[in-house]
Structure formats: C-alpha cells, structure tokens
Design a protein around this motif. Structure first.
Motif, short mmCIF file in Angstrom:
data_model
loop_
_atom_site.label_atom_id
_atom_site.label_comp_id
_atom_site.label_asym_id
_atom_site.label_seq_id
_atom_site.Cartn_x
_atom_site.Cartn_y
_atom_site.Cartn_z
N ASN A 31 -17.63 46.24 -0.06
CA ASN A 31 -18.72 46.69 -0.64
C ASN A 31 -19.24 47.52 -1.34
OD1 ASN A 31 -19.26 48.26 1.95
ND2 ASN A 31 -20.43 46.75 2.60
N HIS A 32 -19.95 48.32 -1.94
CA HIS A 32 -20.22 49.66 -2.48
C HIS A 32 -20.82 50.49 -0.77
CE1 HIS A 32 -19.96 48.61 -6.69
NE2 HIS A 32 -20.33 47.77 -6.61
N SER A 33 -21.88 49.83 -0.75
CA SER A 33 -22.04 50.52 1.28
C SER A 33 -22.45 49.45 2.29
CB SER A 33 -23.25 51.50 0.46
OG SER A 33 -24.52 51.01 0.08
N ASN A 34 -22.44 50.06 3.26
CA ASN A 34 -23.56 48.97 4.34
C ASN A 34 -25.39 49.46 4.19
OD1 ASN A 34 -20.58 48.24 5.29
ND2 ASN A 34 -19.88 50.28 6.50
N SER A 35 -24.77 48.34 4.75
CA SER A 35 -26.60 48.19 5.76
C SER A 35 -27.14 48.39 6.41
CB SER A 35 -27.43 46.36 4.77
OG SER A 35 -26.63 46.13 5.90
N VAL A 60 -10.00 38.34 1.72
CA VAL A 60 -11.16 39.80 1.79
C VAL A 60 -12.32 39.15 0.39
CG1 VAL A 60 -9.88 41.67 1.87
CG2 VAL A 60 -9.97 41.03 -0.30
N VAL A 61 -14.07 39.84 0.66
CA VAL A 61 -14.62 39.04 -0.25
C VAL A 61 -15.01 40.07 0.13
CG1 VAL A 61 -15.90 38.50 2.00
CG2 VAL A 61 -16.64 37.91 -0.11
N PHE A 62 -15.85 40.45 -1.47
CA PHE A 62 -16.63 41.88 -2.21
C PHE A 62 -18.40 40.58 -1.87
CE2 PHE A 62 -19.10 44.38 -4.83
CZ PHE A 62 -19.00 45.68 -4.18
N ASP A 76 -24.71 40.13 -13.30
CA ASP A 76 -24.34 39.71 -14.32
C ASP A 76 -23.00 40.75 -14.96
OD1 ASP A 76 -25.38 42.51 -14.17
OD2 ASP A 76 -27.48 42.33 -14.82
N ALA A 77 -22.53 40.24 -16.22
CA ALA A 77 -21.70 41.27 -16.75
C ALA A 77 -21.10 42.91 -16.01
CB ALA A 77 -21.47 41.32 -18.07
N GLU A 78 -22.41 43.06 -16.40
CA GLU A 78 -22.20 44.17 -16.22
C GLU A 78 -22.49 44.55 -14.10
OE1 GLU A 78 -25.57 48.25 -16.31
OE2 GLU A 78 -26.08 47.00 -16.66
N SER A 79 -22.83 43.98 -13.09
CA SER A 79 -22.37 43.99 -11.96
C SER A 79 -21.44 43.67 -11.72
CB SER A 79 -23.83 43.44 -11.10
OG SER A 79 -24.56 43.88 -11.86
N GLY A 80 -20.82 42.89 -12.61
CA GLY A 80 -19.18 41.82 -12.67
C GLY A 80 -18.42 43.67 -12.82
N ALA A 81 -18.50 43.96 -13.78
CA ALA A 81 -17.82 45.09 -13.88
C ALA A 81 -17.80 45.92 -13.05
CB ALA A 81 -17.87 45.97 -14.89
N ASP A 83 -18.67 45.75 -9.60
CA ASP A 83 -18.85 45.21 -8.52
C ASP A 83 -17.10 45.41 -8.33
OD1 ASP A 83 -21.14 45.39 -7.24
OD2 ASP A 83 -21.03 43.29 -7.25
N SER A 84 -16.29 44.49 -9.88
CA SER A 84 -14.81 44.64 -9.41
C SER A 84 -14.18 45.75 -10.02
CB SER A 84 -14.26 44.23 -10.75
OG SER A 84 -14.82 44.27 -12.10
#
Length: 457
Positions: A31-35, A60-62, A76-81, A83-84
C-alpha cells in the motif's frame, strides 16, 4: 488450516508455526501507507524474508482502500498509474521475482456501467505499467473480474468472500477464478486471517517461494498442488438451520459439529446421499454431510458414487452430459477434471488431446487403476489382451498416424461386427464425448488408424 491464507497483520513471527500447521501460501499487502486501524497491513522486508525462509510461498495484493465504501475515485486511470508505481517500487525493494503476480483490490460491489468503465481504466493503467515484468491479478466481485479480464488487463481473478456481490456466483460456476476467499475470518496465535480455496486449474496463481537451495521458484509447492488435485465441487450449506458434519456417511455416525448456512465446503466424493467434504481447502476430508443440503457453487462436475459401476457405465453417463470442448480461450471444467486423473504433463486445457484422460477418469471412477497417462498408446499393455474375445465395454487402443510414432487413440468398444471397422464411445472424438466409427486398419479422412488391441481390466 487452509493451504492459502491472507491477512492484514504481520505474520513473520509465526511463519514457521503456520508452515507446521499446513499453510502453504500467505497473501500479504502492499500500500502507500498503513491506517491506525490496520497498522501492520503493509508487508515489510523483514517479514517478507521470514515468510520465505520458513518455506512458505508468498503472494501480494495492493490495496489503499481500493474503492471500499463506494469511493470509486480510488479506481481511475490516474490512481492506477500511481498505485502501480508504488507497487513496482516495493516489489523492487523487496526483491519480488519477475513473472510473479501483484493483485489489486476492488473492495466494493461495483456493477454500474460508469463504475466498471472507471475500474477498467484503472486496470488498463496497471497493466501498462506492469506488463512484461509482473502478472496482474484482481481481487473483487465476479462482475469486476470479468470486466477487467475480458480486455486482457489481468491474468488472475481472486473472488472476494461476498458471494452476493454482482457476478460472483456466475463466476464460481466457471473455471476462470484462481482464488475464492471464504468466511468467516479465522485466527491463528491471536492473528486474524481469511482462508482461500484455489480454483481447480490454477495451481500457479502468481505466488513465489524459496526452493530448498534458497533460489526463488514460481508457482505451487508439491503440497499445494496435491491438495488442488483432490478438488471436485465447491458447495455451500443451504439448510437455513445449519447442517451437521458427521464422522461417516449416515445419521448413525457421531456429529463433529454443526455448520451454519452459507458455510463453503469442497466435495471430495459422494457416497449415496452423503458427501465427503473438505472444509479448509487442504485436500483432506473433514467429515461427511448430507448432500441434499449442499448447494453446488463451482465446478458443476460431481464425482458420483461408483460402487457397482463399470468404466463403460461411467463413460455412458458422461455421454449423457453432452461434454464438449469450449471454443475460444475457455475450457470445459469437466475435461480439465478428466486430465487431472492423469499425470497431465501436456497440460489440462481442453485443447490438449484428452481421449486417454477420459478413459482414465472412467476407469478410476469405477474403482480401478488406469494408466495415469495422457498418451493413448499407454493402454496397449494395460489389463489383459481380449482382442480375440472382445465384448462391449472393453478398451480399444489404436495407433494414429505412423506405426513407429507415438500418437494414438483410445476409447470403449461399442460394437465389432467382424468387418473392417469398430464403433467406439470415447472422449476427444470430434472434440466431444460421442460415438464414432474407426477403421481397424485404414484411413478415417486423411488420418491412418490401426487397432493395436482390445484390453480388459
């Protein structure tokens, strides 16, 4: 325990204990950051190493919310880029091997056309970023899985436990899902996890492990592969008041425990009105349940009770099912099951020659031992030679093409009236289970056949 588990909690400290308890694969998160609610959700390098050193496989799963709660803006496309890029950076940091998979979560029941279009744009961006280095998986509903699989954005579908989500039950009745998450959440040494069942044709769902010499290997361990081999039907308890799990196939056997409505169970075999079931996907039987209160969700290929039946009886029952190859890239799951009665060294797709796999399946379902091989000529020395005293239901073996070659055909003798041909009931005849006439020594179309013998077990 289930062979495959996923958890949002750190598992490195109990990796050896998980392995000893029968777990084969652990699925953990990027992920980007934990909660604050899940402060250990992202796998760290030390845990990554501990899992592999314990002999477990890892997948693994993102997920950074993943659209949970209807937040379609996550997908959306921006989030997909974005996150990948993050997933690739973590994979490089940890040393995740190329050609393994990274799944991306869609944690909500999306079904509207506009939402699915946004999700496809997300996975289009993910696919563009990862292709050529990692395979891509999707976690979510059947509808979402189909939406991103059909344009070729993902290699694997991992179905969320919510069978009420759109398209999930339909997807379960195909062979297209690689993983199915089951409920309720469980616990091991105080750590919560979900169990998962592996789809019958998906030993490799993108996991990786360290081999005995420490090198990274892709795909299933022998233990997981053996467990998947035993899968037949995936069912769930349909009795509103729950269903008893018993020690044997009858009400006279002791009750182990009662299982509530909706509990998933893999049916390993049937015994009259009773089903021998595996509750945690480890390939071993946990007990018996009354089959009339089990609703089949996946597979659609029950292994029926074979007591008193001959292989020829089984073959004729398969004929009644109308089994045929699926055109295009799909596979008929029953033909995949036929292949699994053999060594299936050529694969389990229905495009792989399956006449010998069909005969092996019929022989095994009648309680006998076949050749365990996909090549038709493996039957030429099986059992006894009854060519001069053959009867209906015996097994006819042919050379196909050059006699000094290896190609052949095998099926069940239906009739031999003393002429130049014999009538055969077999699989992979015109791409289906059907009756067909073959020459004893001559051409069928442009292909040469020669009868090598007729065998009886």
């Amino acid at each position: 325990m289930h062979k495959v588990i996923d958890s949002p909690w750190e598992l490195g400290h109990c990796a050896n204990a998980l392995k000893a308890a029968g777990v084969e694969t652990v699925i953990r998160y990027y992920n980007h950051s934990n909660s604050t609610r899940l402060p250990q959700k992202r796998i760290e390098k030390a845990e990554y190493d501990d899992i592999l050193e314990a002999g477990l496989s890892l997948a693994v799963v993102f997920q950074q919310r993943g659209g949970a709660g209807g937040n379609i803006g996550d997908l959306d496309a921006e989030s997909g880029a974005r996150d990948s890029d993050r997933a690739l950076a973590l994979a490089e940091t940890y040393g995740q091997p190329e050609s393994s998979a990274i799944y991306f979560a869609v944690d909500h029941d999306y079904y509207k056309a506009a939402d699915l279009a946004s999700i496809k744009a997300y996975f289009g961006a993910v696919s563009s970023a990862l292709r050529g280095k990692y395979r891509v998986g999707v976690y979510g509903s059947g509808a979402v899985g189909r939406a991103v699989r059909d344009p070729g954005f993902v290699d694997f579908i991992w179905l969320a436990a919510a069978t009420g989500w759109s398209g999930t039950r339909d997807m379960l009745n195909t062979d297209q899902w690689a993983l199915y998450q089951v409920v309720p959440p469980l616990a091991f040494q105080g750590v919560s996890y979900d169990g998962n069942i592996v789809g019958g044709r998906w030993k490799d769902f993108g996991q990786f492990r360290a081999d005995h010499e420490g090198a990274i290997a892709l795909g299933a361990s022998r233990g997981l592969a053996a467990a998947i081999e035993r899968h037949s039907e995936l069912a769930e308890v349909s009795a509103t008041g729950g269903l008893n799990l018993r020690r044997g196939p009858g009400e006279s056997f002791a009750v182990e425990r009662a299982l509530p409505l909706g509990t998933p169970a893999t049916i390993l075999e049937r015994n009259g009105d009773w089903a021998k079931v595996d509750l945690d996907g480890d390939g071993t039987a946990d007990g018996y349940m009354h089959a009339s209160f089990l609703k089949v969700m996946a597979g659609g290929f029950p292994i029926e009770e074979a007591i008193g039946r001959t292989p020829y009886d089984v073959a004729r029952a398969e004929l009644e099912r109308g089994i045929a190859e699926v055109s295009g890239s799909g596979n008929n799951p029953r033909i995949v099951m036929y292949h699994k009665s053999t060594n299936h060294w050529s694969g389990t797709d229905d495009s792989v020659a399956w006449c010998s796999s069909f005969v092996n399946f019929c022989v095994e379902q009648a309680g006998m031992i076949g050749t365990d091989r996909q090549d038709a000529r493996s039957w030429k020395d099986w059992g006894d030679d009854v060519t001069e005293n053959a009867r209906e239901g015996d097994i006819a073996v042919f050379a196909r093409g050059p006699m000094n070659g290896s190609d052949g055909h095998v099926g069940f003798l239906v009739a031999d009236e003393g002429g130049p041909t014999v009538k055969i009931l077999g699989g992979n005849q015109s791409n289906r289970v059907c009756y067909q006439t073959y020459p004893k020594d001559g051409n069928l179309g442009s292909t040469r056949y020669r009868l090598l013998g007729i065998r009886r077990g």
